[in-house]
Design a protein around this motif. Structure first.
Motif, PDB file in Angstrom:
ATOM      1  N   GLU A  77      -1.839   1.788   4.479  1.00 46.91           N
ATOM      2  CA  GLU A  77      -1.279   0.433   4.487  1.00 46.91           C
ATOM      3  C   GLU A  77      -0.560   0.119   3.181  1.00 46.91           C
ATOM      4  O   GLU A  77       0.430  -0.609   3.169  1.00 46.91           O
ATOM      5  N   SER A  78      -1.048   0.687   2.072  1.00 52.01           N
ATOM      6  CA  SER A  78      -0.376   0.487   0.787  1.00 52.01           C
ATOM      7  C   SER A  78       1.049   1.019   0.846  1.00 52.01           C
ATOM      8  O   SER A  78       1.982   0.385   0.361  1.00 52.01           O
ATOM      9  N   GLN A 101       3.168  -1.334   2.904  1.00 55.51           N
ATOM     10  CA  GLN A 101       3.454  -2.556   2.144  1.00 55.51           C
ATOM     11  C   GLN A 101       4.467  -2.304   1.030  1.00 55.51           C
ATOM     12  O   GLN A 101       5.297  -3.161   0.740  1.00 55.51           O
ATOM     13  N   GLU A 131       7.726  -2.536   2.751  1.00 56.34           N
ATOM     14  CA  GLU A 131       8.057  -3.867   3.263  1.00 56.34           C
ATOM     15  C   GLU A 131       8.165  -4.918   2.163  1.00 56.34           C
ATOM     16  O   GLU A 131       9.031  -5.774   2.198  1.00 56.34           O
ATOM     17  N   LYS A 132       7.238  -4.872   1.180  1.00 57.04           N
ATOM     18  CA  LYS A 132       7.148  -5.953   0.197  1.00 57.04           C
ATOM     19  C   LYS A 132       7.456  -5.521  -1.232  1.00 57.04           C
ATOM     20  O   LYS A 132       7.531  -6.355  -2.119  1.00 57.04           O
ATOM     21  N   VAL A 139       1.836  -3.484  -3.423  1.00 54.36           N
ATOM     22  CA  VAL A 139       0.631  -3.472  -2.592  1.00 54.36           C
ATOM     23  C   VAL A 139       0.110  -4.900  -2.506  1.00 54.36           C
ATOM     24  O   VAL A 139      -0.102  -5.552  -3.525  1.00 54.36           O
TER      25      VAL A 139
END
Length: 165
Positions: free
Chosen positions: A73-74, A77, A80-81, A84
């Motif tokens: 997930e890190s 992210q 995406e972002k 983290v």
């Protein structure tokens, strides 16, 4: 440079392959941690009671799933972002637990090595330098975020001791 679309795809692809075999992979992951650093056993409450890694330990499996999943997930992210992002309470908890267990930088490296070796074994021929780099970046960003929270927790504890209410 950031986490690329290709890196994200590699982490996701390998995670999809690994998800189907988490019980076995979690045992392998912890076996590798203890092969690399036998003293780490005392840091995991669910490993303290036994001389061996228990085959059917639900806490061990749950912990391994968290590490694999948070690293994956890190990476997503990061793409995406650009960083983290985990709930503040989660990072505060992770920072506090790691700090109080006495986790230091070399421990993060042991986990990273065990993680990479586990992923490599799990994906077999799909493993590549690119995939290794993607997992390294995802893990490093997660580890750095936990370390930052540990530093904040240490500063808070020192401040509390020097300024008792």
């Amino acid at each position: 440079m950031g986490f690329t679309e290709k890196q994200e795809a590699l982490v996701k692809e390998s995670w999809e392959l690994m998800k189907q075999n988490i019980p076995e992979l979690s045992l392998r992951f912890f076996t590798l941690i203890l092969e690399i650093a036998p003293a780490a056993k005392k840091m995991f409450s669910f490993l303290k009671e036994s001389d061996q890694i228990p085959q059917n330990n639900p806490k061990l499996k749950a912990h391994a799933v968290k590490v694999f999943k948070m690293t994956c997930e890190s990476g997503i992210q990061l793409r995406e972002k650009g960083e983290v992002v985990v709930a503040d309470t989660t990072f505060k908890y992770l920072g506090s637990v790691h700090l109080h267990k006495g986790v230091i930088d070399p421990h993060f490296e042991v986990v990273k090595e065990a993680l990479l070796r586990t992923v490599e074994e799990a994906v077999g021929e799909k493993w590549s330098e690119e995939m290794c780099g993607a997992w390294c970046e995802a893990y490093d960003q997660l580890a750095n975020a936990i370390k930052a929270e540990m530093k904040e927790e240490t500063a808070h504890e020192l401040s509390s001791r020097s300024n008792p209410s």
